[in-house]
Design an enzyme around this catalytic site. Structure first.
Site, PDB file in Angstrom:
ATOM      1  N   HIS A  18       0.836  -1.206   0.000  1.00  0.00           N
ATOM      2  CA  HIS A  18       0.000   0.000   0.000  1.00  0.00           C
ATOM      3  C   HIS A  18       0.871   1.256   0.000  1.00  0.00           C
ATOM      4  O   HIS A  18       0.615   2.212  -0.730  1.00  0.00           O
ATOM      5  CB  HIS A  18      -0.868   0.060   1.273  1.00  0.00           C
ATOM      6  CG  HIS A  18      -1.937  -0.973   1.378  1.00  0.00           C
ATOM      7  ND1 HIS A  18      -2.143  -1.735   2.510  1.00  0.00           N
ATOM      8  CD2 HIS A  18      -2.893  -1.356   0.497  1.00  0.00           C
ATOM      9  CE1 HIS A  18      -3.175  -2.530   2.334  1.00  0.00           C
ATOM     10  NE2 HIS A  18      -3.650  -2.339   1.114  1.00  0.00           N
ATOM     11  N   LYS A  42     -15.425  -8.206   4.788  1.00  0.00           N
ATOM     12  CA  LYS A  42     -14.213  -8.710   5.448  1.00  0.00           C
ATOM     13  C   LYS A  42     -14.363  -8.642   6.969  1.00  0.00           C
ATOM     14  O   LYS A  42     -14.981  -7.711   7.490  1.00  0.00           O
ATOM     15  CB  LYS A  42     -13.002  -7.875   5.029  1.00  0.00           C
ATOM     16  CG  LYS A  42     -12.599  -8.073   3.570  1.00  0.00           C
ATOM     17  CD  LYS A  42     -11.366  -7.290   3.230  1.00  0.00           C
ATOM     18  CE  LYS A  42     -10.959  -7.542   1.774  1.00  0.00           C
ATOM     19  NZ  LYS A  42      -9.901  -6.615   1.332  1.00  0.00           N
ATOM     20  N   ARG A  95      -2.182  -6.345  -8.035  1.00  0.00           N
ATOM     21  CA  ARG A  95      -1.079  -7.305  -7.909  1.00  0.00           C
ATOM     22  C   ARG A  95      -1.181  -8.451  -8.893  1.00  0.00           C
ATOM     23  O   ARG A  95      -0.185  -9.084  -9.212  1.00  0.00           O
ATOM     24  CB  ARG A  95      -1.053  -7.886  -6.478  1.00  0.00           C
ATOM     25  CG  ARG A  95      -0.666  -6.903  -5.404  1.00  0.00           C
ATOM     26  CD  ARG A  95      -1.114  -7.386  -4.066  1.00  0.00           C
ATOM     27  NE  ARG A  95      -2.559  -7.570  -4.068  1.00  0.00           N
ATOM     28  CZ  ARG A  95      -3.289  -7.859  -3.007  1.00  0.00           C
ATOM     29  NH1 ARG A  95      -2.709  -8.037  -1.851  1.00  0.00           N
ATOM     30  NH2 ARG A  95      -4.589  -7.993  -3.091  1.00  0.00           N
ATOM     31  N   SER A 132      -3.012  -7.509   3.122  1.00  0.00           N
ATOM     32  CA  SER A 132      -3.402  -7.317   4.525  1.00  0.00           C
ATOM     33  C   SER A 132      -3.926  -8.619   5.114  1.00  0.00           C
ATOM     34  O   SER A 132      -3.689  -8.909   6.294  1.00  0.00           O
ATOM     35  CB  SER A 132      -4.493  -6.244   4.632  1.00  0.00           C
ATOM     36  OG  SER A 132      -4.001  -5.000   4.225  1.00  0.00           O
TER      37      SER A 132
HETATM   38  O1  PNS Z   1      -8.820  -2.966   0.595  1.00  0.00           O
HETATM   39  P1  PNS Z   1     -10.111  -3.495   0.022  1.00  0.00           P
HETATM   40  O2  PNS Z   1     -10.930  -4.188   1.093  1.00  0.00           O
HETATM   41  O3  PNS Z   1      -9.891  -4.359  -1.180  1.00  0.00           O
HETATM   42  O4  PNS Z   1     -10.947  -2.189  -0.453  1.00  0.00           O
HETATM   43  C1  PNS Z   1     -12.178  -2.342  -1.121  1.00  0.00           C
HETATM   44  C2  PNS Z   1     -12.962  -1.034  -1.111  1.00  0.00           C
HETATM   45  C3  PNS Z   1     -13.201  -0.586   0.318  1.00  0.00           C
HETATM   46  C4  PNS Z   1     -12.158   0.034  -1.826  1.00  0.00           C
HETATM   47  C5  PNS Z   1     -14.285  -1.329  -1.837  1.00  0.00           C
HETATM   48  O5  PNS Z   1     -15.002  -2.252  -1.088  1.00  0.00           O
HETATM   49  C6  PNS Z   1     -15.119  -0.085  -2.077  1.00  0.00           C
HETATM   50  O6  PNS Z   1     -14.856   0.629  -3.010  1.00  0.00           O
HETATM   51  N1  PNS Z   1     -16.120   0.178  -1.218  1.00  0.00           N
HETATM   52  C7  PNS Z   1     -16.944   1.367  -1.342  1.00  0.00           C
HETATM   53  C8  PNS Z   1     -18.422   1.046  -1.456  1.00  0.00           C
HETATM   54  C9  PNS Z   1     -19.043   1.599  -2.744  1.00  0.00           C
HETATM   55  O7  PNS Z   1     -18.967   2.768  -3.030  1.00  0.00           O
HETATM   56  N2  PNS Z   1     -19.654   0.677  -3.524  1.00  0.00           N
HETATM   57  C10 PNS Z   1     -20.338   0.972  -4.762  1.00  0.00           C
HETATM   58  C11 PNS Z   1     -19.501   1.091  -6.022  1.00  0.00           C
HETATM   59  S1  PNS Z   1     -18.345  -0.155  -6.342  1.00  0.00           S
END
Ligand code: PNS
Length: 160
Positions: A18, A42, A95, A132
């Protein structure tokens, strides 16, 4: 015009992968928001406030320059935050093909919802295997995660 971007994620906890993406994105944009987003799919290790604090310490310790803001977001759409702060871009670290498959639908939906673009950044290969969830697992089983996380995170996990 100011170029403002958001790097969203669970950051549970922030890893060296990150930090690599944050550091490189900070060099590309005038203002970067590192956004801790609650991911309901998660099981969390750290409270959101702790993730924010560890991100702030890690960004400071790494000497990442430019205007970098760390914030959290738990209500509503990610693109609402982006629109509120004037950001037109989301930056995501990619990745593997698994990440591409996971991120592609979200990138398309976020563009449809608010015209917010997603930029995929390839992490340094040194960090390509770091996640993570791997850190959470190794740490919970008593293993040493210091090769994968910033010093502040390694010290925090050792204490807890
Ligand atoms: O580190 P992660 O858990 O892979 O991050 C994922 C994250 C938090 C970026 C993703 O779940 C997200 O974009 N959540 C926001 C919710 C949202 O706006 N959803 C609608 C459009 S995709």
């Amino acid at each position: 015009m100011q170029r403002i971007a958001v790097v969203p994620g669970s950051f549970d906890p922030v890893t060296l992968g990150h930090l690599d993406v944050i550091s490189r994105a900070a060099g590309l944009y005038d203002e970067l928001h590192v956004l801790v987003v609650h991911n309901p799919s998660k099981v969390a290790l750290l409270p959101i406030a702790e993730r924010v604090s560890l991100l702030e310490q890690s960004i400071r310790d790494a000497g990442i320059g430019g205007k970098v803001v760390v914030a959290s977001w738990s209500v509503g759409l990610l693109v609402d935050y982006a629109t509120d702060v004037g950001a037109s871009v989301l930056v995501k670290g990619i990745r593997s093909q698994v990440d591409v498959a996971y991120e592609t639908p979200m990138a398309i939906v976020n563009r449809h919802l608010a015209g917010v673009e997603t930029v995929f950044m390839l992490p340094d290969p040194a960090h390509a295997h770091v996640s993570s969830s791997l850190v959470r697992q190794v740490s919970s089983l008593g293993g040493d995660v210091s090769p994968y996380v910033p010093g502040a995170v390694a010290r925090f996990l050792q204490r807890s």
